[in-house]
Design a protein around this motif. Structure first.
Motif, mmCIF file in Angstrom:
data_model
loop_
_atom_site.group_PDB
_atom_site.id
_atom_site.type_symbol
_atom_site.label_atom_id
_atom_site.label_comp_id
_atom_site.label_asym_id
_atom_site.label_seq_id
_atom_site.Cartn_x
_atom_site.Cartn_y
_atom_site.Cartn_z
ATOM 1 N N PHE A 54 0.793 -1.233 0.000
ATOM 2 C CA PHE A 54 0.000 0.000 0.000
ATOM 3 C C PHE A 54 0.825 1.283 0.000
ATOM 4 O O PHE A 54 0.445 2.254 -0.666
ATOM 5 N N PHE A 112 1.233 1.963 -3.473
ATOM 6 C CA PHE A 112 0.011 2.568 -4.026
ATOM 7 C C PHE A 112 -0.099 4.049 -3.640
ATOM 8 O O PHE A 112 -0.524 4.875 -4.430
ATOM 9 N N GLN A 150 -4.395 -1.933 -9.477
ATOM 10 C CA GLN A 150 -5.552 -1.572 -8.635
ATOM 11 C C GLN A 150 -6.850 -2.027 -9.287
ATOM 12 O O GLN A 150 -7.767 -2.498 -8.604
ATOM 13 N N ASP A 151 -6.920 -1.921 -10.605
ATOM 14 C CA ASP A 151 -8.117 -2.395 -11.323
ATOM 15 C C ASP A 151 -8.297 -3.909 -11.177
ATOM 16 O O ASP A 151 -9.407 -4.410 -11.061
ATOM 17 N N ILE A 193 -10.941 -1.802 -7.089
ATOM 18 C CA ILE A 193 -10.855 -0.478 -6.453
ATOM 19 C C ILE A 193 -11.537 -0.504 -5.079
ATOM 20 O O ILE A 193 -11.043 0.088 -4.117
ATOM 21 N N SER A 238 -9.213 -2.293 -2.645
ATOM 22 C CA SER A 238 -8.104 -1.387 -2.322
ATOM 23 C C SER A 238 -8.548 -0.314 -1.343
ATOM 24 O O SER A 238 -7.837 0.021 -0.395
ATOM 25 N N HIS A 239 -9.728 0.226 -1.597
ATOM 26 C CA HIS A 239 -10.258 1.297 -0.748
ATOM 27 C C HIS A 239 -10.454 0.787 0.679
ATOM 28 O O HIS A 239 -10.101 1.457 1.651
ATOM 29 N N LEU A 251 -8.015 7.304 -5.922
ATOM 30 C CA LEU A 251 -8.718 6.087 -5.491
ATOM 31 C C LEU A 251 -10.123 6.434 -4.981
ATOM 32 O O LEU A 251 -11.094 5.744 -5.293
#
Length: 722
Positions: free
Chosen positions: A509, A512, A545-546, A550, A553-554, A578
């Motif tokens: 992360f 990211f 991420q796709d 999403i 990830s969130h 994001l």
């Protein structure tokens, strides 16, 4: 067999036989396998001298006293050897090659009995004799390119002269292990027989060579002469193969192309001059950062496997397992357990979910049947060892329950508490969670000593890593048992201490966040992906991420923000890219649109297309548009990842740099040729890392090096000493 050795060493012995033949037998003392270390090469030289000095020998058989012939070079010696200069490495290779050439130049015919594995230097040993007789169950090949190098004991010289340049290039640049039928087809071996007939067949072939039925001198001349290619053929073979290999291996893996270049340069030379060319090419690739990282990776893998074996010894064997929660993940876990021989109950609360889980397992088994890895009958039997159920009926018989329900702490706690009342005493309960605290979940069970995390990565059947996460109260036996179960499932377990995000997501992360910061400052997401894929990642951060989702990830981002607010929480009040994607319900591949739009290609796979709408959606959260340099893009992504990996090590989340780096390579596809975040830090140097961190200090805590990093730079130390 006579008991009068002509030569007796610690790795090999030479004996004269009653038949008039001699036998050179590889038998590394105190080891289960044979490999070429410095001592073995030295002894091979002395064996060659002893054989050449005895005028009464008619022929030579090269054999192994082990189940395998020779697995290759002793890779643990590479580190020190490859610290030498290119000239020194080339000279060492040439000197070693004289020992193989001495066997090749003996004044009588020679044959190797290829049993088990003959790889790398082991196969090169076999090539130095006139003939090879191979067992039907043996395998041969040149795996060196997987270590960032290429054959250095005559493989690029003898093999193309024996099988043709095109076949040699395919084998050497591919790095695969070949079965007996493939070896016979290209004439890499002269005969293939059942294992119990190997000696008899080799003796017969050798006698026929002695009797003049086979022209062994012509065979030898073929291997020691020039490569038989006319200029047109030469141009066709080398030009075509170099273009193909460059496209396939890419710039980050130079060894396959270097091997072809060595074969091409030496094509017009006889053996000894060709070996000098091989030695120089070998030395060049041995000094690359890729070879350093890939050799380190191989040794790290050995260490991880050794640890895994220790867990298997310490843990209880799982005879019967259960999975809670069917669906794709549950079905994948059940499939993996069943295909590796542990029967499994799969429970859910809805028939529809059970159907989905069984469909997933069936689909994976059908693919194995299509690839001829399984017979339909075997696949049917494996599927029958997965039992779908809506109740806890037989849960008293299971040794472990893997909980794989929705990633929600309340739901998980409720399911865990209920499950504990349905199993026998001592049953291990493991939660397949990607981010929820194991200590928090443990509050739902009465026996936290039997509870821990078992984090599988998606897709389960492909991803090699399983994080085994222990909480404050988890027992050592439970840790060992779950690690042993993961190993029995064909996975590599890495044991990590509980913390938000565990090991892999905790480190991923910050990478990211580096990406979101670069977008905020005006970088183009398509360019970022291109640069990071050029760096070696299988996919760039936007695409990743796709693929992850999403929404996923969130959610994980929220967990980590709470766990590490000083560096992973967005306190600015400004939305990130994001947040924008999440609010727009652009969840990535799962619903066809995220940073990219997804269409289905003719094979039914999702194909990404850069979406103009993404640029419009991102404009309000960006500080204009910037053409960020490649170096800045790489640094802004990699520095937070390196720093967080160091923090994990400092916090004792993993015990060793080896486990940290291997977790990243197996869990998120960190570029193997860079060796992992800590190996990458070693490669570019800790002082350089600190200088780069200073440049981005204005971006906050994410780019702030730890005290241990500063100390390491001051003392000139590395995570992986040579």
């Amino acid at each position: 067999m006579s008991n009068t050795p002509l030569f007796q060493g610690q790795s090999l012995v030479v004996e004269k036989l009653a038949s008039g033949f001699a036998e050179l037998r590889f038998d590394r003392q105190g080891e289960a396998i044979n490999k070429f270390d410095a001592r073995t090469v030295e002894e091979l030289g002395k064996a060659g001298e002893a054989l050449a000095a005895d005028g009464s020998i008619k022929g030579l058989m090269v054999t192994s006293a082990k189940d395998v012939f020779i697995v290759g070079a002793d890779i643990t010696e590479f580190g020190a050897n490859f610290q030498k200069t290119e000239e020194e490495i080339a000279a060492w290779a040439y000197e070693a090659n004289k020992k193989f050439s001495a066997i090749e130049d003996l004044p009588f015919p020679t044959v190797t009995l290829v049993s088990g594995l003959a790889l790398g230097g082991g196969f090169e040993m076999a090539l130095s004799t006139d003939y090879r007789v191979m067992s039907t169950v043996a395998q041969v090949g040149f795996p060196e390119v997987k270590l960032g190098i290429f054959p250095g004991f005559g493989g690029t010289v003898r093999f193309p002269r024996l099988v043709g340049a095109d076949n040699a290039i395919e084998w050497i640049a591919g790095g695969g292990q070949m079965k007996a039928d493939a070896a016979l087809k290209v004439h890499a071996v002269d005969a293939v027989v059942a294992p119990d007939k190997l000696r008899e067949a080799a003796e017969k072939l050798l006698q026929q060579a002695v009797d003049g039925k086979y022209d062994w001198k012509a065979r030898r001349a073929q291997k020691t002469g020039k490569l038989q290619l006319n200029p047109i053929e030469s141009m066709m073979v080398f030009t075509t193969s170099k273009a193909f290999i460059a496209g396939k291996a890419g710039k980050n893996y130079p060894a396959p192309l270097a091997a072809v270049t060595a074969i091409e340069k030496a094509a017009g030379k006889t053996r000894d001059d060709a070996l000098k060319i091989e030695g120089m090419g070998f030395a060049k690739v041995a000094k690359t950062t890729q070879a350093d990282a890939l050799i380190g990776l191989f040794l790290n893998d050995q260490l991880i496997k050794k640890k895994g074996k220790a867990y298997v010894k310490a843990g209880k064997k799982i005879e019967h397992a259960a999975v809670l929660g069917a669906g794709i993940m549950g079905g994948g876990i059940a499939y993996q357990s069943a295909i590796k021989g542990t029967p499994v109950i799969m429970k859910d609360i809805a028939d529809k979910s059970l159907d989905l889980g069984m469909e997933e397992a069936n689909k994976l088994l059908s693919k194995q049947v299509e690839r001829k890895k399984l017979t339909p009958e075997k696949a049917g039997h494996i599927l029958s060892t997965i039992r779908p159920t809506l109740n806890y009926g037989d849960f008293k018989t299971v040794d472990i329950v893997v909980e794989a329900v929705v990633e929600n702490p309340k739901v998980k706690k409720s399911v865990l508490a209920e499950t504990e009342t349905m199993v026998k005493e001592g049953t291990i309960i493991a939660s397949n969670t990607s981010s929820i605290s194991i200590d928090d979940l443990a509050t739902a069970v009465k026996h936290p000593e039997n509870f821990l995390g078992m984090h599988f990565f998606n897709p389960v059947h492909r991803m090699p890593l399983v994080e085994v996460i222990y909480g404050e109260k988890t027992s050592k036996e439970a840790i060992a048992t779950v690690a042993a179960y993961a190993a029995a499932m064909g996975k590599t377990p890495i044991v990590v201490k509980n913390c938000p995000g565990f090991l892999v997501n905790r480190i991923l992360f910050p990478y990211f966040y580096g990406f979101l910061g670069a977008l905020r400052d005006g970088a183009d997401f398509v360019k970022i992906d291109k640069v990071m894929e050029g760096f070696g990642w299988p996919m760039g951060p936007a695409y990743l991420q796709d693929v992850v989702g999403i929404d996923t990830s969130h959610h994980v981002g929220d967990v980590l923000a709470e766990g590490y607010p000083d560096r992973m929480k967005n306190d600015t009040g400004e939305k990130t890219a994001l947040d924008v994607m999440y609010e727009q319900k652009r969840f990535g591949q799962k619903n066809g649109v995220g940073f990219y739009k997804y269409e289905t290609d003719p094979k039914g796979k999702p194909k990404k297309i850069a979406d103009p709408a993404t640029y419009e959606l991102l404009k309000p959260i960006q500080k204009g548009q910037v053409d960020m340099s490649d170096e800045e893009i790489i640094d802004r992504h990699m520095l937070p990842m390196i720093i967080e990996t160091v923090r994990c090590l400092d916090d004792g989340i993993v015990e060793t740099p080896t486990e940290a780096d291997m977790g990243l390579i197996m869990g998120i596809g960190f570029p193997p040729f860079r060796g992992g975040a800590l190996k990458y830090a070693d490669t570019i140097g800790m002082q350089t890392i600190l200088d780069k961190c200073a440049k981005f200090a204005h971006l906050g805590k994410l780019y702030e090096p730890t005290e241990s990093m500063k100390k390491m730079a001051a003392e000139g130390k590395t995570y992986f000493p040579k």
